[in-house]
Design an enzyme around this catalytic site. Structure first.
Site, mmCIF file in Angstrom:
data_model
loop_
_atom_site.group_PDB
_atom_site.id
_atom_site.type_symbol
_atom_site.label_atom_id
_atom_site.label_comp_id
_atom_site.label_asym_id
_atom_site.label_seq_id
_atom_site.Cartn_x
_atom_site.Cartn_y
_atom_site.Cartn_z
ATOM 1 N N ASN A 134 -63.290 73.220 100.808
ATOM 2 C CA ASN A 134 -63.366 73.543 99.375
ATOM 3 C C ASN A 134 -63.766 75.011 99.286
ATOM 4 O OD1 ASN A 134 -63.930 73.838 96.703
ATOM 5 N ND2 ASN A 134 -65.613 72.346 96.636
ATOM 6 N N LYS B 97 -63.984 76.882 96.786
ATOM 7 C CA LYS B 97 -64.730 77.201 95.548
ATOM 8 C C LYS B 97 -64.213 78.521 94.952
ATOM 9 C CE LYS B 97 -68.527 74.395 97.175
ATOM 10 N NZ LYS B 97 -69.952 74.098 97.176
ATOM 11 N N HIS C 268 -66.592 67.183 91.258
ATOM 12 C CA HIS C 268 -67.531 67.898 92.136
ATOM 13 C C HIS C 268 -68.853 68.107 91.395
ATOM 14 C CE1 HIS C 268 -69.332 71.010 94.587
ATOM 15 N NE2 HIS C 268 -68.527 70.598 95.553
ATOM 16 N N GLU D 248 -70.686 70.566 91.127
ATOM 17 C CA GLU D 248 -70.760 71.822 90.358
ATOM 18 C C GLU D 248 -70.051 71.679 89.024
ATOM 19 O OE1 GLU D 248 -69.318 74.186 93.618
ATOM 20 O OE2 GLU D 248 -71.214 73.808 94.643
ATOM 21 N N GLU E 188 -71.566 63.838 98.517
ATOM 22 C CA GLU E 188 -72.161 65.168 98.632
ATOM 23 C C GLU E 188 -73.519 65.167 97.936
ATOM 24 O OE1 GLU E 188 -68.769 68.244 99.312
ATOM 25 O OE2 GLU E 188 -69.156 68.099 97.176
ATOM 26 N N GLY F 60 -74.735 73.993 99.791
ATOM 27 C CA GLY F 60 -74.983 75.432 99.787
ATOM 28 C C GLY F 60 -76.434 75.802 100.053
ATOM 29 N N SER G 116 -73.434 71.490 103.389
ATOM 30 C CA SER G 116 -73.871 72.320 104.520
ATOM 31 C C SER G 116 -73.335 71.828 105.855
ATOM 32 C CB SER G 116 -75.399 72.433 104.556
ATOM 33 O OG SER G 116 -75.877 73.022 103.365
HETATM 34 P P1 13P Z 1 -71.365 73.700 101.392
HETATM 35 O O1 13P Z 1 -70.652 73.238 102.627
HETATM 36 O O2 13P Z 1 -71.255 75.167 101.154
HETATM 37 O O3 13P Z 1 -72.771 73.180 101.335
HETATM 38 O O4 13P Z 1 -70.585 73.029 100.142
HETATM 39 C C1 13P Z 1 -70.317 71.683 100.167
HETATM 40 C C2 13P Z 1 -69.420 71.357 99.036
HETATM 41 O O5 13P Z 1 -69.821 71.417 97.889
HETATM 42 C C3 13P Z 1 -68.028 71.004 99.333
HETATM 43 O O6 13P Z 1 -67.391 70.515 98.205
#
Ligand code: 13P
Length: 254
Positions: free
Chosen positions: A9, A11, A95, A97, A167, A173, A213
């Site tokens: 992803n 982002k 997601h 976010e 997740e 992150g 992560s």
């Molecule tokens: P990270 O791997 O940067 O923690 O992000 C995970 C994520 O949100 C994948 O959709």
């Protein structure tokens, strides 16, 4: 054993040139991959270019979001029909976010899933609890509601094609990863819910990715868990070496 599914992803990161270079490196390095499914989810604006680069390769391309209607006066939105048209096969829905910064509710997510299926896209549904919910011992309750409301009205045939990404929000992150045991436990709980609602066959065939992560140094212990069928990788998917390392771990374990 089912194939692991490793998806990146990206982002809101990379330039067009960087996205193209990353896609080309993955295409070249993974030309013969067959033991593991691999996908990338670039920003909307890079999808068409990345789809062209990966056309004919074994790497799937997904979007990170889509609107719940197929067309119309929805300024600034992108539809599943458009995603399919440029060559996407997958779309991430719900997601954390999007839930956190764009007020996406389980009901909106449910509508998006239905629209994704009607556009012949394979959704990756994200679920996961926040730190305070885990601290209050509410992980199962939160994930259970996200699943029951998110999947409301979907058929077994549709759910069979679904990928679920667990997740935990506190692990995204942050560099904090769920321990393999913590992740495996929630994955088993998710699979149990799917089994109750859609039966054993669907529960066994559905893939549940872990996200939060994931990096090459922790991929082996996470992907080695019996209930973990892949990873949704954020930060570590932006660098071709680190993403390829994670894919190699999945190949080694397969
Ligand atoms: P990270 O791997 O940067 O923690 O992000 C995970 C994520 O949100 C994948 O959709």
């Amino acid at each position: 054993m089912k194939k692991q599914f490793i998806a990146g992803n990206w982002k809101m990161n990379l330039t067009l040139e960087e996205a193209g270079n990353l896609a080309k490196r993955l295409r070249d390095e993974l030309a013969n991959i067959n033991k593991v499914d691999v996908g990338v989810c670039p920003s909307f604006i890079f999808l068409r270019d990345v789809c062209k680069i990966l056309q004919g390769s074994k790497i799937y391309v997904g979007a990170q979001n889509m609107y719940l209607e197929k067309s119309g006066a929805f300024t600034g939105e992108v539809s599943g029909v458009m995603l399919k048209d440029v060559g996407c096969t997958h779309v991430i829905i719900g997601h954390s976010e999007r839930r956190m910064f764009f007020q996406e509710t389980n009901s909106i997510i449910n509508s998006k899933l239905k629209t994704a299926y009607s556009c012949d896209l394979n959704p990756i549904l994200c679920v996961g609890e926040k730190q305070e919910e885990r601290d209050a011992d509410k992980t199962e309750e939160v994930v259970g509601i996200q699943l029951s409301e998110g999947l409301d009205g979907l058929t077994s045939e549709q759910v069979e094609r679904l990928t679920i990404a667990y997740e935990p929000v506190w692990a995204i992150g942050t560099g904090k990863t769920a321990t393999p045991e913590q992740a495996n436990e929630v994955h088993a709980y998710i699979r149990g819910i799917i089994e109750n609602r859609y039966g054993k066959d669907v529960a066994q065939s559905i893939r549940i990715q872990y996200g939060g992560s994931v990096k090459s140094s922790n991929a082996e212990e996470l992907l080695g868990q019996p209930e973990i069928d892949g990873a949704l990788v954020g930060g570590a998917s932006l660098d071709s070496d680190s993403f390829l390392d994670i894919v190699s771990v999945a190949i080694k374990l397969s």
